[in-house]
Motif scaffolding. Structure first.
Motif, PDB file in Angstrom:
ATOM      1  N   GLY A   1      -4.846   0.828   4.753  1.00  0.00           N
ATOM      2  CA  GLY A   1      -4.141   1.836   3.976  1.00  0.00           C
ATOM      3  C   GLY A   1      -3.306   2.804   4.788  1.00  0.00           C
TER       4      GLY A   1
ATOM      5  N   GLU B   1      -3.128   6.199   3.978  1.00  0.00           N
ATOM      6  CA  GLU B   1      -3.523   7.563   3.654  1.00  0.00           C
ATOM      7  C   GLU B   1      -3.402   8.493   4.859  1.00  0.00           C
ATOM      8  OE1 GLU B   1      -4.955   4.510   2.268  1.00  0.00           O
ATOM      9  OE2 GLU B   1      -6.996   5.298   2.281  1.00  0.00           O
TER      10      GLU B   1
ATOM     11  N   ARG C   1       0.841  -1.194   0.000  1.00  0.00           N
ATOM     12  CA  ARG C   1       0.000   0.000   0.000  1.00  0.00           C
ATOM     13  C   ARG C   1       0.875   1.242   0.000  1.00  0.00           C
ATOM     14  NH1 ARG C   1      -5.220  -1.427   2.195  1.00  0.00           N
ATOM     15  NH2 ARG C   1      -5.342  -3.675   2.497  1.00  0.00           N
TER      16      ARG C   1
ATOM     17  N   LEU D   1      -5.119  14.124  -0.146  1.00  0.00           N
ATOM     18  CA  LEU D   1      -4.573  12.889  -0.693  1.00  0.00           C
ATOM     19  C   LEU D   1      -4.434  13.060  -2.196  1.00  0.00           C
ATOM     20  CD1 LEU D   1      -3.822   9.876  -0.179  1.00  0.00           C
ATOM     21  CD2 LEU D   1      -6.204   9.344  -0.733  1.00  0.00           C
TER      22      LEU D   1
ATOM     23  N   LYS E   1      -3.290   6.972  -3.963  1.00  0.00           N
ATOM     24  CA  LYS E   1      -3.146   5.816  -3.100  1.00  0.00           C
ATOM     25  C   LYS E   1      -3.231   4.565  -3.941  1.00  0.00           C
ATOM     26  CE  LYS E   1      -6.981   3.347  -1.601  1.00  0.00           C
ATOM     27  NZ  LYS E   1      -6.728   2.031  -1.738  1.00  0.00           N
TER      28      LYS E   1
ATOM     29  N   ALA F   1       0.599   5.756  -0.265  1.00  0.00           N
ATOM     30  CA  ALA F   1      -0.230   6.964  -0.291  1.00  0.00           C
ATOM     31  C   ALA F   1       0.690   8.168  -0.431  1.00  0.00           C
ATOM     32  CB  ALA F   1      -1.068   7.078   0.972  1.00  0.00           C
TER      33      ALA F   1
END
Length: 160
Positions: A109, A111, A27, A143, A146, A29
Motif C-alpha cells: 500500500g 498509505e 492502490r 489516513l 485507502k 491512499a
C-alpha cells in the motif's frame, strides 16, 4: 521459533516484509493534516509576503518529495514506483489543511507515502513561516481513505 510479528525476524529484530508473493493491484491512499496559524500568517501566505517565497508552491513540491522519498525515511517501507501524487492545500479560517493523494500499481500500500507527503508539506509551511509565527501547531495527520490490496478498502468515518 518464528516471530508472530511480520516485521520481526527469528531473532526479534526488525526486517522488511517480503511482498514478492503478493499480487499487484491498483492502490490509492489519501492522507490529510493541518497546521494552525495566526491570522497574520494566513494573510502573509495568501498575499505572498514571506521572504522565503511562495509558501504553498514550495510546500506542494515538498509534499511530492515527501511521498516519493518515504522509503528513505521510514525504515520498513518498501520503495514504490508511484504513478500519481496530488497535493491540495485549503484554508479554513486560521487552519491550513494539506491533503495528499498517492496511487500506484504495486504489491504493498501507499498509505505511508501519503502520510509522509502531508508531513513534509506541513513541515515546509512551518519552516517558511517560522520567522513570522513560532506558535504554529501541526496536528491531526491521518489516513482518510485507502483502496486496494488484501486488507481491502478503508474510509475514515468522521467528517473533517
Amino acid at each position: 521459533m518464528a516471530s508472530q510479528f511480520t516485521h520481526m525476524d527469528e531473532n526479534n529484530r526488525g526486517q522488511m516484509v517480503d511482498v514478492s508473493q503478493k499480487e499487484v493491484s491498483h492502490r490509492t491512499a489519501i492522507a490529510q493534516g493541518r497546521i494552525r496559524l495566526r491570522e497574520e500568517t494566513v494573510q502573509a501566505i495568501k498575499d505572498l509576503k514571506l521572504k522565503k517565497g511562495d509558501v504553498l508552491a514550495i510546500a506542494q513540491v515538498a509534499a511530492i518529495q515527501g511521498a516519493k522519498k518515504c522509503s528513505d525515511l521510514i525504515p520498513m517501507a518498501h520503495p514504490l514506483f508511484l504513478s500519481s501524487i496530488k497535493v491540495n492545500f485549503e484554508f479554513e479560517e486560521n487552519d491550513l489543511y494539506c491533503q495528499v493523494t498517492v496511487s500506484c500499481q504495486g504489491k504493498t500500500g501507499v498509505e505511508m507515502e501519503a502520510l509522509s507527503g502531508v508531513s513534509a508539506g506541513l513541515l515546509t509551511v512551518y519552516d517558511m513561516c517560522k520567522a513570522l509565527d513560532k506558535s504554529m501547531i501541526i496536528d491531526d495527520i491521518k489516513l482518510m481513505k485507502k483502496t486496494g490490496g488484501k486488507s481491502g478498502d478503508f474510509v475514515r468515518e468522521e467528517n473533517v
